[in-house]
Design an enzyme around this catalytic site. Sequence first.
Site, PDB file in Angstrom:
ATOM      1  N   ASP A   1     -21.822 -53.063   2.507  1.00  0.00           N
ATOM      2  CA  ASP A   1     -21.887 -51.699   1.993  1.00  0.00           C
ATOM      3  C   ASP A   1     -20.486 -51.083   2.085  1.00  0.00           C
ATOM      4  O   ASP A   1     -19.734 -51.364   3.030  1.00  0.00           O
ATOM      5  CB  ASP A   1     -22.885 -50.893   2.844  1.00  0.00           C
ATOM      6  CG  ASP A   1     -22.986 -49.455   2.401  1.00  0.00           C
ATOM      7  OD1 ASP A   1     -23.808 -49.176   1.515  1.00  0.00           O
ATOM      8  OD2 ASP A   1     -22.238 -48.614   2.946  1.00  0.00           O
TER       9      ASP A   1
ATOM     10  N   ASP B   1     -23.827 -48.763  -3.835  1.00  0.00           N
ATOM     11  CA  ASP B   1     -22.597 -49.391  -3.333  1.00  0.00           C
ATOM     12  C   ASP B   1     -22.909 -50.530  -2.361  1.00  0.00           C
ATOM     13  O   ASP B   1     -22.082 -50.873  -1.529  1.00  0.00           O
ATOM     14  CB  ASP B   1     -21.705 -48.339  -2.659  1.00  0.00           C
ATOM     15  CG  ASP B   1     -22.402 -47.653  -1.485  1.00  0.00           C
ATOM     16  OD1 ASP B   1     -23.653 -47.591  -1.490  1.00  0.00           O
ATOM     17  OD2 ASP B   1     -21.708 -47.183  -0.565  1.00  0.00           O
TER      18      ASP B   1
END
Length: 347
Positions: free
Chosen positions: A230, A274
């Site tokens: 992430d 993301d």
Amino acid sequence: MAVLISLTRVFSSTVIFIFTLIVSAAWCTTVSFWFKQQTNEYAQKISKGKLIARRFQNISKYFESILQDSTDIIFSVDIDGYILKFNKGAQIHFGYSQEEIVGKPLSFLFVNESDERKILSSVLLSGKSANEEIPMKTQSGTIILLNLSMSEMKSDNNQIIGLVVTAKDITEKKKLEMELVKKNELLSKLAITDSLTDLYNSRHFHDQIKRELTRLKRNPDRKLSLILLDIDHFKQLNDTDGHQMGDHVLRSLGQIIKVCIRKDVDMGFRYGGDEFVIILPDTDKFQAKVVADRIVKQYSAFKFGSTGLSMGIAEALHDESEQAFVRRADEAMYQSKRDGRARISIA
């Protein structure tokens, strides 16, 4: 009395003579009629024979004109391999006139000698027609693809006197087929690809992780690892520098992942937002850590503001479900977040 007898004999002779004349006349008439009838029948046969011959000639000319005027490629070759005849279809497709091509060797039209040997040997050895898709060259040097059929020409006593070739130009057809295949491949790729990062999408991830876990069950000695990552502070970058910058970071990370994993072995996916995930077949968790370090190093070189990468690594356990496997990698990634971000944790 003697006179009477003499008269009787004369009368009888006269009657016999007259009867003979009548019979002779009748026979002559019959013979004449029969001869005339036979003559008429013979004349009719001759006339019919001429009509049949004329019709046969007309039919032959008709079929000759069909073959000659056909837009399909038709040409003949003699027993020594030299071209004998080139119809209009062949002239149109190859660009040669009849005068230019007749007498040239058959090899004059082939692109590859191996194709010529293959089809000739197939016909001459089997005695049957051969059909092949073969590239051939035109007068201008252009390559055309033909669906070509070749067969023997034989004389009345069954001796081979040459070969006859018929063919269709399938160049455009094959071109359209290839374009269709490419379009279908593109559509298939788009269905499993994330348009922004050019990595695979999350739907394809679930298909592939199931496949890899199934392979692992068949061979428990194999290794399989996941990297879940992430981007730290991504929302802050989006809010301050704008969505265009955010998209640029996501695209760049997608390219970094592609560069740092094994092509056609490992698989990178945009998991959502993301978050990214990487499947590493035949890789244990320590080898996966090497890949993760490589990705972090490449990403850090870009200096995307205050962003960094938090990663979690999990190695698959025997008979572990997809959900359990992904959850362990996810928990390891959040452990990296809790430990201060921009680090790698192993489950």
